[in-house]
Enzyme design. Structure first.
Site, short mmCIF file in Angstrom:
data_model
loop_
_atom_site.label_atom_id
_atom_site.label_comp_id
_atom_site.label_asym_id
_atom_site.label_seq_id
_atom_site.Cartn_x
_atom_site.Cartn_y
_atom_site.Cartn_z
CG ASP A 181 57.99 43.99 45.15
OD1 ASP A 181 58.31 44.86 43.82
OD2 ASP A 181 57.03 43.74 45.11
CG ASP A 203 54.34 46.31 45.46
OD1 ASP A 203 53.13 47.55 45.37
OD2 ASP A 203 53.93 44.94 45.30
CG HIS A 224 54.62 50.23 41.45
ND1 HIS A 224 54.38 49.10 41.27
CD2 HIS A 224 55.06 51.68 41.18
CE1 HIS A 224 55.75 50.00 39.87
NE2 HIS A 224 56.30 50.45 39.47
CE LYS A 259 50.17 44.58 45.02
NZ LYS A 259 51.50 45.10 43.08
#
Length: 361
Positions: A181, A203, A224, A259
């Site tokens: 991330d 991410d 992502h 999410k």
């Protein structure tokens, strides 16, 4: 004026130097080479710290916490860490009115290739990189991080923090890297990220909780996408007043993403994505998933997603990807406004659930 005083302690290399200046009583300290780390504790009272080609021993944190109010830390040359399987972080910073800067050509190199095994958090124990906790009224600017073993920036409990012109480049991990991330944000307020460039495998940004957060002028490649979440199951599960704008997401699994965890509670309110350009997205161009972590189960309504705005989200997805996927709980999604949505390529989803009024999947 008092005499100019220069102190140098040398162990193989100049490890720490300090200069006292009469006018401001300012102290400048330099840590460098393989010996510099052993003198880290000596810089606590310095207001101008220079990390110059420092070699941090394996399993150790470059601990820059509880710095003196108003301290400037400048990274020069290449900062490196030895290899050990541990959780990290490699760098930790806290304090008030702190300025963290990267000099031109400098890099913080995590040597992620020594850890990457395609298993992320489930394989070798990998250190997180840069922990910014309890940092207030501060700025991080011009930092370049390469080859992160795992998550890069952990921003937690921070207020009034700006990160500008930060580069995260873990392109070498495109085959084996995972859970890398770029920016993970939680329990923080008034966070601004400007002109970031992130090349990673997870991410680009993940906002788990917090208020008044801006990501502007960024480039996200290989990961992502720009994410809110995952939300739920933490001590703080509220996200409010978030803006992603004027940014590009390329060669990534997802573009725009919210999410929320299956069976959990929380709130996502007033999130805006505007002027977002997508290119070669391989899974979902726009993705809202309220059954995250429980694939195949019906979405739950414990996390409310309200006042979710999209404006001018455009671009393309891969031929096998889905343009838009909305998987809402029966009563949890309301008051959305989407305008100027033009995502081409791929396919239309036939599995969208409980779309708010005016939203087309």
């Amino acid at each position: 004026m008092r005499p100019f005083l220069f102190l140098s302690l040398s162990l193989c290399h100049i490890a720490i130097s300090a200069t006292w200046q009469d006018a401001s009583n300012d102290t400048r300290c330099v840590l460098s080479g393989p010996a510099g780390y052993s003198l880290l504790g000596s810089v606590r009272n310095c207001s101008n710290i220079v990390i110059s080609g420092l070699q941090v021993p394996a399993g150790q944190t470059l601990d820059l916490t509880k710095l003196k109010n108003g301290t400037t830390v400048t990274f020069e040359g290449n900062t490196t860490w030895g290899y050990r399987e541990w959780t990290g972080p490699l760098v930790s910073v806290s304090g008030t009115n702190i300025s963290i800067k990267g000099a031109p050509g400098s890099a913080l190199d995590g040597s992620g290739e020594l850890w990457w095994d395609e298993k992320g958090q489930d394989g070798k124990q990998k250190p997180k990189f840069f922990q910014a906790h309890s940092l207030s009224n501060s700025a991080i600017e011009g930092i370049r991080i390469v080859n992160a073993p795992a998550h890069v920036f952990s921003i937690n409990g921070c207020t009034n923090l700006t990160l500008a012109n930060v580069t995260i480049n873990s392109t070498l991990g495109d085959r084996l890297g995972k859970n890398t991330d770029g920016f993970d944000i939680s329990a923080s307020s008034n966070i601004t990220i400007l002109w970031a460039m992130v090349y990673n495998q997870d991410d680009c940004v993940a906002i788990n909780s917090g208020t008044d957060i801006v990501f502007r002028g960024g480039l996200c490649v290989g990961g992502h996408g720009l994410s809110v979440g995952s939300i739920g199951g933490r001590s703080n599960n509220a996200v409010k007043n978030v803006v992603f704008e004027n940014s590009t997401i390329k060669n990534s699994q997802n573009g725009v993403r919210i999410k929320t965890k299956y069976g959990e509670n929380g709130t996502v309110d007033a999130v805006t994505y505007r002027h977002i350009q997508l290119s070669n997205i391989t899974k979902y161009g726009i993705d809202v998933d309220q059954s995250y972590g429980a694939t195949g189960r019906a979405p739950t309504s414990g996390v409310k997603i309200t006042n979710f705005s999209l404006a001018n989200v455009t671009g393309t997805v891969d031929s096998k990807a889905t343009r838009i996927f909305v998987n809402c709980g029966e009563t949890s999604c309301a008051s959305w406004l989407w305008i100027g949505i033009a995502v081409a390529g791929g396919k239309k989803s036939s599995k969208c659930l409980y779309l708010p009024s005016g939203i087309v999947c």
